[in-house]
Design an enzyme around this catalytic site. Structure first.
Site, short mmCIF file in Angstrom:
data_model
loop_
_atom_site.label_atom_id
_atom_site.label_comp_id
_atom_site.label_asym_id
_atom_site.label_seq_id
_atom_site.Cartn_x
_atom_site.Cartn_y
_atom_site.Cartn_z
N ASP A 479 0.82 -1.21 0.00
CA ASP A 479 0.00 0.00 0.00
C ASP A 479 0.86 1.26 0.00
O ASP A 479 0.48 2.28 -0.59
CB ASP A 479 -1.01 0.01 1.15
CG ASP A 479 -0.41 -0.29 2.50
OD1 ASP A 479 0.81 -0.50 2.59
OD2 ASP A 479 -1.17 -0.33 3.49
N CYS A 480 2.04 1.23 0.63
CA CYS A 480 2.95 2.37 0.55
C CYS A 480 3.42 2.58 -0.88
O CYS A 480 3.52 3.72 -1.36
CB CYS A 480 4.14 2.17 1.47
SG CYS A 480 3.71 1.97 3.20
#
Length: 754
Positions: A479-480
């Site tokens: 997700d980063c």
């Protein structure tokens, strides 16, 4: 006074990007005026007075420093709105301007927003015990460091005398024993009021014998518990065939990298010097004489306060076999040669992980363990010196004292902050802020895979990823990476004269490659690495404190972020791996739709909890063209959120939602501004405003009226969590999400009104 340092290196430190993203505190006795030092003391005193009502610090020391370093002139007066008042364009613009004005003033010079990522009360004790065993407490931690740590521990002692897993948690033996030991290690006497109350709580709840397994491990290392009372952690597991379903390579990266140095220290039966303090602790922590304790019986003893994930019977049988049969064999010749080989293999992996994270390690638990393992192997080694040099990266100072962070959230916070600013119609006014943030994003992307044959070392591709913190950390997160990809693409659509040159296209392709590699067969996205084990392996989870720690799994948050990043990439770069990306997005959308709960919510594993998961899921679905009119899934999500709205117009979800897996309001039905913003963003994005805007208006009024005089928003309860029970505060959320919700309201719902 303490001073926050940004992007500065030091002896024994190495960096991929000239230390961009690094944040650490130093004490300067000459810093500050008499008035500033008096203000710091007042802030500390006020926190201590109110510590049982307001348990989370507000990062006031950092804010004080940065506002002085970044003077922005005067700010306009805030406007409030009554329940029956119209939310005018003037009020919206004023509130956003004030919020962005303050937010830009606390951006640090390398472009990120510095903030703590802390809240758990077992991080510091692990480090302090490790340093006590090595004899380096006074070398690494100055007198001022130690004063601040003592202040922090006392400030977060519960009224009953104990300490919890985290600052908002009920007292536990795990938290109480470890923090009690910290106070004693730092020189606090046994007759001090806080120390004696802590000891009383510990003894009334079974004493240290009933502490959970991680606590037993650290007490054994200290010498205040016997290794015979610990379940085995055999390093020989690293010699198993890689195809074995229980090989450490199959484990979740966090778990693998915790038990890797643990197995080395267990195999070495590491015990620190038996000092007078350790001998005293052997008396203070138990209800019976130390030499009469039945250590075998103690192996599987765990207090109810520590027990979140009970061992199934099959696990206790396994530990019994290893303890009574395997261990006696493996420590005797000729089988002891196998142990020596296993210990060498384990340390090879420890050194590999240390070097590839610039001795940062994947997180603070692993940091303390790897530091100690390197010391036990060779106390004069370069590896140990490099470990000591990286400790300041983990320590954070606020008005409640000095705490230890999980590992920092610099990139994560910056990606959300950028999107919040860009959502407003004031983005061009804050082009300087965005330009600095853009440079930070570009400097934070991981540019290479781990060194050498990284597959042999059980590592996954990382070239093109973004980490949770900074490039030097090195660990890819899905997700980063997706949020980093998304903001890079958003910047590429803006004028370079405003925000700087866009990132090279090849680097975007690298990010896409990482993302596509992390999708599972069910369509969901894992966080760190592809899933490598069957879920049944979770039955062997040895950690009584947490759940879902053994096997990598799919998360709605990671999946929704990946959808957004890939959907925007597909629109702007339609020819690159188009068919793969389209299939990937379609499967991810199906995963999100299938994982929706009956009540319309989603469980968020990294934030508290149903509000967070639902916001994420809505973001992902909206990015693919879903809206209130064409998606029953989104209509259910809106109905769920509306059913949880409180009388004041906000939302407030307790951390108990994560551990109990049932939506639970905060005490007294309080609202939390961050969670209220997640709910409002979900409703706005889904199109609820076109159906009935009144619930949204009520929530927006709460945000407007909660803004402080300087444009900041108040710090409230913790909003982050992992492994169900380990709660963390993200200090930037209090600014990012109210600003984002206000900006989206002005941009989207305002159009409906017109």
């Amino acid at each position: 006074m303490w001073k926050l340092k940004i992007a500065e290196g030091g002896e024994w430190l190495t960096s991929c990007n000239n230390h961009v993203g690094r944040q650490h505190w130093e004490f300067d006795p000459q810093a500050g005026t008499a008035e500033e030092r008096a203000l710091v003391q007042r802030l500390r005193h006020e926190f201590t007075l109110n510590r049982h009502r307001f348990k989370q610090s507000s990062d006031l020391l950092m804010r004080m420093q940065l506002k002085k370093e970044n003077p922005h002139g005067k700010i306009s007066l805030g406007l409030k709105v009554k329940e029956t008042d119209e939310i005018s364009a003037e009020i919206m613009t004023s509130t956003l301007q004030r919020g962005l004005f303050f937010f830009s003033s606390i951006q640090v010079h390398d472009g990120h927003w510095a903030a703590e990522s802390a809240g758990s009360l077992f991080f510091l004790p692990f480090l302090l015990i490790a340093l006590y065993v090595t004899g380096d407490v006074d070398i690494v931690l100055s007198t001022e460091h130690q004063k601040e740590i003592i202040r922090y521990i006392y400030n977060h002692q519960n009224e009953d005398g104990g300490w919890g897993f985290h600052i908002e948690g009920h007292s536990s033996l795990f938290g109480s024993c470890l923090n009690y030991i910290c106070l004693r290690v730092l020189g606090e006497g046994g007759d001090e009021d806080g120390v004696s109350r802590g000891r009383k709580w510990i003894l009334e709840h079974g004493g240290a014998l009933a502490i959970s397994s991680w606590g037993k491990f650290w007490l054994a290392v200290l010498g205040a518990y016997e290794w015979g009372g610990c379940n085995p952690i055999p390093p020989e597991s690293w010699l198993l065939p890689k195809l074995s379903p229980i090989h450490p390579a199959k484990m979740l990266s966090y778990c693998r990298l915790v038990y890797m140095p643990m197995s080395y220290l267990y195999g070495k039966r590491c015990v620190g010097p038996i000092t007078c303090l350790v001998q005293s602790l052997r008396q203070e922590l138990y209800n019976q004489p130390y030499h009469l304790i039945d250590w075998n019986k103690a192996r599987n003893t765990c207090s109810k306060e520590d027990l979140y994930y009970p061992h199934p019977l099959v696990q206790d049988i396994l530990w019994g076999f290893l303890h009574h049969v395997a261990e006696p064999v493996l420590i005797r010749w000729p089988f002891s040669s196998l142990r020596e080989k296993a210990l060498r293999v384990v340390m090879e992996h420890v050194h590999y992980e240390d070097e590839n994270s610039r001795y940062f390690c994947i997180g603070c638990v692993e940091k303390a363990l790897c530091l100690l393992a390197c010391y036990v192997e060779d106390p004069n080694s370069e590896a140990y010196k490099r470990h000591l040099a990286r400790i300041p990266d983990y320590l954070w100072v606020a008005e409640d004292g000095m705490k230890m962070q999980s590992f920092g959230s610099q990139m994560w916070d910056a990606a959300f902050a950028i999107q919040a600013i860009m959502s407003s119609n004031l983005a061009e006014e804050y082009a300087t802020t965005l330009r600095k943030a853009h440079e930070f994003v570009k400097a934070s992307q991981v540019r290479d895979n781990p060194s050498g044959n990284y597959a042999k070392m059980y590592r996954h591709t990382s070239k093109g990823a973004w980490t949770f913190s900074m490039q030097d950390h090195g660990w890819q997160v899905s997700d980063c990476t997706a949020e980093g990809l998304k903001v890079s693409l958003l910047f590429s659509q803006m004028s370079p004269e405003l925000v700087g040159e866009k990132i090279e296209t090849e680097r975007l392709y690298d990010a896409v490659n990482v993302l596509l590699s992390l999708q599972s067969s069910n369509g969901g996205f894992t966080a760190w690495e592809p899933r490598r084990a069957f879920h049944w392996l979770e039955k062997l989870n040895p950690v009584e404190l947490f759940e879902d720690v053994l096997v990598e799994q799919e998360y709605v948050e990671c999946t929704a972020s990946a959808i957004q990043g890939l959907a925007l990439f597909r629109r702007l770069h339609p020819t690159h791996r188009r068919e793969e990306i389209e299939k990937c997005i379609s499967r991810a959308v199906r995963y999100i739709e299938k994982t929706q709960n009956v009540d319309g919510s989603w469980y968020g594993s990294w934030g508290i909890c149903y509000t967070y998961g639902t916001w994420y899921a809505v973001r992902g679905l909206v990015a693919c063209g879903r809206n209130y009119h064409n998606s029953p899934t989104l209509r259910k999500a809106c109905d769920f959120l509306l059913s949880k709205q409180l009388p004041d117009g906000g939302w407030g979800e307790s951390c108990l939602s994560s551990s109990n897996k049932v939506y639970t309001n905060l005490g007294d039905n309080r609202s939390n501004l961050v969670q209220s913003s997640w709910a409002l963003l979900s409703l706005i994005d889904a199109g609820q405003g076109e159906i009935d805007r009144n619930p949204i208006d009520r929530g927006i009024r709460l945000l407007i009226n909660s803004q402080m005089e300087d444009g900041d928003f108040p710090q409230q309860e913790i909003t982050g969590v992992f492994f169900k029970t380990c709660n963390l505060n993200y200090g930037v959320y209090r600014n990012t999400f109210p600003i984002w919700a206000l900006a989206e309201y002005q941009r989207c719902v305002g159009v409906v009104r017109a």
